[in-house]
Design a protein around this motif. Structure first.
Motif, PDB file in Angstrom:
ATOM      1  N   THR A 146     -11.418  -5.278  -4.746  1.00 21.45           N
ATOM      2  CA  THR A 146      -9.996  -5.069  -5.018  1.00 21.45           C
ATOM      3  C   THR A 146      -9.737  -4.095  -6.156  1.00 21.45           C
ATOM      4  OG1 THR A 146     -10.002  -6.997  -6.497  1.00 21.45           O
ATOM      5  CG2 THR A 146      -9.374  -7.366  -4.207  1.00 21.45           C
ATOM      6  N   SER A 165      -5.791 -11.465  -8.527  1.00 21.34           N
ATOM      7  CA  SER A 165      -6.181 -10.153  -8.022  1.00 21.34           C
ATOM      8  C   SER A 165      -7.681 -10.017  -7.783  1.00 21.34           C
ATOM      9  CB  SER A 165      -5.722  -9.061  -8.998  1.00 21.34           C
ATOM     10  OG  SER A 165      -6.327  -9.260 -10.272  1.00 21.34           O
ATOM     11  N   ARG A 205      -2.352  -3.961  -2.099  1.00 18.44           N
ATOM     12  CA  ARG A 205      -3.283  -2.868  -1.812  1.00 18.44           C
ATOM     13  C   ARG A 205      -4.452  -3.312  -0.952  1.00 18.44           C
ATOM     14  NH1 ARG A 205      -6.003  -1.972  -5.834  1.00 18.44           N
ATOM     15  NH2 ARG A 205      -6.811   0.055  -5.249  1.00 18.44           N
ATOM     16  N   TRP A 210      -2.538 -10.973   1.643  1.00 19.46           N
ATOM     17  CA  TRP A 210      -2.449  -9.737   0.880  1.00 19.46           C
ATOM     18  C   TRP A 210      -2.736 -10.022  -0.586  1.00 19.46           C
ATOM     19  CZ3 TRP A 210      -1.992  -5.160   3.222  1.00 19.46           C
ATOM     20  CH2 TRP A 210      -1.432  -5.111   4.497  1.00 19.46           C
ATOM     21  N   SER A 211      -3.359  -9.077  -1.263  1.00 22.21           N
ATOM     22  CA  SER A 211      -3.542  -9.188  -2.704  1.00 22.21           C
ATOM     23  C   SER A 211      -2.173  -9.087  -3.371  1.00 22.21           C
ATOM     24  CB  SER A 211      -4.460  -8.074  -3.214  1.00 22.21           C
ATOM     25  OG  SER A 211      -3.895  -6.800  -2.950  1.00 22.21           O
ATOM     26  N   PRO A 212      -2.036  -9.570  -4.610  1.00 24.90           N
ATOM     27  CA  PRO A 212      -0.726  -9.542  -5.277  1.00 24.90           C
ATOM     28  C   PRO A 212      -0.083  -8.157  -5.322  1.00 24.90           C
ATOM     29  CG  PRO A 212      -2.235 -10.942  -6.498  1.00 24.90           C
ATOM     30  CD  PRO A 212      -3.050 -10.273  -5.431  1.00 24.90           C
ATOM     31  N   ASP A 213      -0.896  -7.103  -5.412  1.00 21.52           N
ATOM     32  CA  ASP A 213      -0.327  -5.753  -5.473  1.00 21.52           C
ATOM     33  C   ASP A 213      -0.154  -5.109  -4.105  1.00 21.52           C
ATOM     34  OD1 ASP A 213      -2.914  -5.189  -4.753  1.00 21.52           O
ATOM     35  OD2 ASP A 213      -3.430  -4.109  -6.588  1.00 21.52           O
ATOM     36  N   ASP A 268      -9.210  -0.711  -8.313  1.00 21.58           N
ATOM     37  CA  ASP A 268      -8.691   0.603  -7.962  1.00 21.58           C
ATOM     38  C   ASP A 268      -9.812   1.640  -8.081  1.00 21.58           C
ATOM     39  OD1 ASP A 268      -9.035   0.961 -10.670  1.00 21.58           O
ATOM     40  OD2 ASP A 268      -6.896   0.981 -11.138  1.00 21.58           O
ATOM     41  N   GLU A 311      -4.482   1.013   1.607  1.00 20.05           N
ATOM     42  CA  GLU A 311      -3.933   2.324   1.271  1.00 20.05           C
ATOM     43  C   GLU A 311      -4.758   3.457   1.851  1.00 20.05           C
ATOM     44  OE1 GLU A 311      -3.574   2.488  -2.960  1.00 20.05           O
ATOM     45  OE2 GLU A 311      -1.576   1.608  -2.926  1.00 20.05           O
ATOM     46  N   ASP A 320       5.005  -5.857  -1.264  1.00 22.71           N
ATOM     47  CA  ASP A 320       5.958  -4.774  -1.495  1.00 22.71           C
ATOM     48  C   ASP A 320       6.812  -4.476  -0.273  1.00 22.71           C
ATOM     49  OD1 ASP A 320       4.146  -3.597   0.193  1.00 22.71           O
ATOM     50  OD2 ASP A 320       3.420  -2.118  -1.252  1.00 22.71           O
ATOM     51  N   SER A 328       3.248  -7.566   3.422  1.00 20.65           N
ATOM     52  CA  SER A 328       2.677  -7.352   2.100  1.00 20.65           C
ATOM     53  C   SER A 328       3.751  -7.606   1.043  1.00 20.65           C
ATOM     54  CB  SER A 328       2.137  -5.929   1.974  1.00 20.65           C
ATOM     55  OG  SER A 328       3.179  -4.992   2.160  1.00 20.65           O
TER      56      SER A 328
END
Length: 691
Positions: A668, A647, A607, A602-605, A670, A624, A557, A555
């Motif tokens: 996607t 995103s 998650r 993976w998505s850019p963030d 939140d 998450e 991160d 991912s």
């Protein structure tokens, strides 16, 4: 409500499914696999979960059933768990089987109900990586501890032990309302008959089932009821079950807007179109039949939809919309694949029309408009795609079964001059300036071929005696896993190579991690790290990835690594949640029917995970919260590539050469975004409810 698991042979579906519908209509919660879990799917994950959670197992006995190894395995699991069961003889058409199931269900007491809850909750907790949020407290924990001696199950024992050790306080006021003054005694010799309210509260108090099951039950009553409950729960807390409830509620295909000229206007009853009615689009034609529709075009199709009250072609002639008793069915005319069932004015629509804004339905004096399907066809190659790799800014390189090349630059598709020969292995990876293709050759060696972002094919680099078996790219270096040999690092600029000796395992997957570490998996699911001198084993994946484990990518991160099995016996994914513990095994279980994952992104963030499956699904997973947010079937064809454009949208490639853009904004978003979407849908659902 009694939960039922149905074990049957798919060859008997025409006799089993009508009976299942009768059971649902009688109030039973029925789990049945209608998507055929393939051999590549770890059926034990989904099947065992369903059997453990069920109060009653129904065996649909037949000749086909007795000849099925899968059915025999299901019965074996149920027997081992000592589940209450009922055998239905499908050859017996005189017996009222629904009545017998009801009588059998009446014999299931509260001990068995709580035991099923414990078996299901403990297994889900283990499969999700044993998160603390899944553990229980209070009266429910006491009930689980009481029935634990009756389970003889290691998952249940560990779940109760972990729950007892937990110290952090949690509030379950809503789940236990009314239970504080009730003393529930569950023991093997004393079976107290609990009323339905207490039963439902016990179910609701199970952390990994509560909201999701409540929302699911509310959705069966009406979309408005389910959305209303999902919004309320999301406002109260952000938990695994809250996300599950929202995910289920947001998958309701409701119109964007509803307009009515006057209060109290009713859509009325729509007459069905007569058999023989036709609607044309260019050289294609829809013909209404007694069973549904016949499509006359490049691919003749017959669709069993039941009575049809309205039909319409999309503007590009690729889709049709048909109003049926189940809702508006949106169908691809080249494959017959159903993209969506749009609900609202079920069985009462008299007219349908496509426009730039979407699909509009007329029902009496009312109209409703749905958005265009989230899948937008962009281009199609003139060859079958063997492999695809997404590049920067929404571009993609596609390689055909005969080595043909095509480049999608985000706007148009160009077929490139030249091809890349290969025998049975070819892998494409994106680089900073384009792509590199690894292929094996007839002489037992391999080639590396660069392709620029503008479509220029660069000079080949021969890999000598290295026959590629796996590849990763990082920092202008290609890392090649050689079949029955070492790992080769090749500088793309000049072809200089360096061997990393492999002594005790066959490489299945390679990746340069976000911290620069080189990682590998073996064909037996082992996990290794290159120390600079040797490959050090970090651990091994558990049963689902014991063959062909392949690391797909980390991912953004760096907190997670996706691992997917390839081959006959495995389909699984894993997350690495702890940077210092690379062997941490957290399982993400694909939904039933999702076959081998061909690609993932993976998505850019970091998650959300998007996975493209061989069975045609685009699987979107909340990394998450361990929640499957959405499973889309954009083409019904084998998917070979997927990449997040931004995103809210992804680009996918299919085996038959299609490039598709898919809107995934709903999956996607939140928690606040998901709740806002649910609130918007709730307004529409309440308008429909008031009709």
């Amino acid at each position: 409500m009694i939960s039922v698991f149905v074990s049957y042979s798919r060859l008997d579906a025409n006799r089993v499914l009508p009976l299942v519908e009768k059971l649902k209509a009688s109030g039973f919660i029925v789990w049945i696999d209608q998507t055929s879990i393939a051999a590549s799917v770890p059926w034990h994950e989904e099947i065992i979960k369903a059997i453990r959670s069920a109060d009653l197992v129904i065996v649909m006995d037949s000749t086909h059933f007795r000849e099925s190894q899968a059915c025999a395995a299901e019965v074996s699991v149920a027997d081992r768990l000592r589940k209450s069961s009922l055998v239905i003889d499908l050859a017996d058409t005189r017996t009222n089987w629904v009545e017998l199931v009801t009588l059998e269900a009446d014999q299931i007491g509260p001990i068995e109900r709580v035991r099923s809850l414990l078996l299901g909750a403990s297994y889900r907790w283990d499969r999700a990586g044993r998160p603390r949020d899944h553990l229980v407290r209070g009266p429910l924990l006491s009930n689980f501890a009481t029935v634990l001696p009756l389970t003889d199950d290691p998952y249940a024992a560990e779940f109760v032990r972990a729950s007892r050790k937990r110290r952090r306080r949690r509030r379950y006021a809503a789940a236990f309302a009314g239970l504080t003054t009730v003393s529930i005694i569950l023991a093997s010799r004393v079976v107290a008959e609990l009323d339905d309210a207490v039963h439902s509260r016990i179910e609701s108090a199970t952390v990994d089932m509560a909201t999701a099951h409540e929302v699911e039950a509310a959705l069966r009553r009406s979309p408005a009821a389910g959305l209303r409950l999902a919004v309320a729960e999301a406002e109260a807390a952000d938990t695994w079950s809250t996300r599950m409830g929202l995910a289920g509620a947001l998958q309701q295909d409701l119109p964007l807007s509803v307009t009515r000229p006057g209060e109290g206007a009713s859509p009325g009853t729509a007459p069905t179109l007569p058999s023989g009615f036709e609607a044309t689009q260019g050289s294609q034609r829809i013909v209404v039949t007694p069973a549904g529709l016949r499509i006359e075009g490049p691919v003749p199709l017959r669709l069993s939809l039941g009575p049809v009250t309205a039909v319409a072609w999309s503007q590009d002639g690729r889709l049709i919309a048909a109003a049926t008793a189940q809702g508006v069915r949106v169908i691809r005319v080249d494959s017959g694949i159903e993209l969506a069932v749009l609900r609202g004015f079920e069985g009462a629509i008299t007219d349908l029309a496509w426009s730039d804004e979407g699909l509009t339905a007329v029902a009496g004096t009312s109209t409703a408009t749905w958005a265009q399907p989230a899948v937008t066809p962009s281009a199609t190659t003139d060859f079958e795609v063997h492999a695809a790799s997404m590049g920067p800014t929404g571009s993609a390189l596609l390689v055909g079964a005969a080595g043909e090349l095509a480049l999608w630059d985000g706007q148009a598709l160009a077929h490139l001059a030249g091809s890349i020969p290969f025998t049975d292995f070819l892998s494409v990876r994106s680089t900073g300036s384009g792509w590199v293709v690894a292929s094996n050759t007839e002489d037992g060696g391999g080639l590396l071929t660069p392709v620029s972002s503008s479509g220029e094919i660069g000079p080949e680099t021969r890999l000598g005696g290295c026959e590629p078996f796996a590849m990763a790219v990082a920092d202008s270096t290609a890392i090649i896993g050689c079949f029955a040999s070492d790992v080769l690092q090749v500088r793309l600029a000049d072809g200089h190579s360096e061997r990393l000796p492999v002594n005790d395992f066959q490489v299945a997957g390679l990746i340069r991690d976000t911290d620069g570490t080189l990682l590998a998996t073996s064909v037996y699911g082992e996990f290794f790290r290159w120390t600079g001198e040797e490959w050090a084993m970090l651990g091994a994946w558990s049963t689902g990835c014991t063959f062909g484990s392949t690391i797909l990518e980390p991912s953004p991160d760096g907190r997670r690594i996706l691992v997917s099995g390839s081959g006959v016996s495995s389909l699984c994914t894993h997350l690495r949640n702890h940077p210092d513990d690379r062997s941490d095994q957290n399982r993400l279980v694909p939904p039933s029917g999702v076959q081998t994952i061909r690609a993932a992104s993976w998505s850019p963030d970091g998650r959300t995970l998007a996975a493209a499956a061989a069975s045609g699904e685009l699987w979107l997973f909340d990394a998450e919260h361990y929640v499957t947010r959405e499973v889309m079937v954009p083409s019904g064809l084998e998917l070979v590539g997927v990449e997040f454009i931004d995103s809210s949208s992804v680009l996918i490639a299919t085996r038959d050469g299609e490039i598709l853009t898919v809107d995934v904004s709903m999956a996607t978003a939140d928690l606040a975004g998901q709740r806002a979407l649910a609130e918007e849908m709730l307004i529409i659902a309440e308008q429909l409810e008031d009709a």
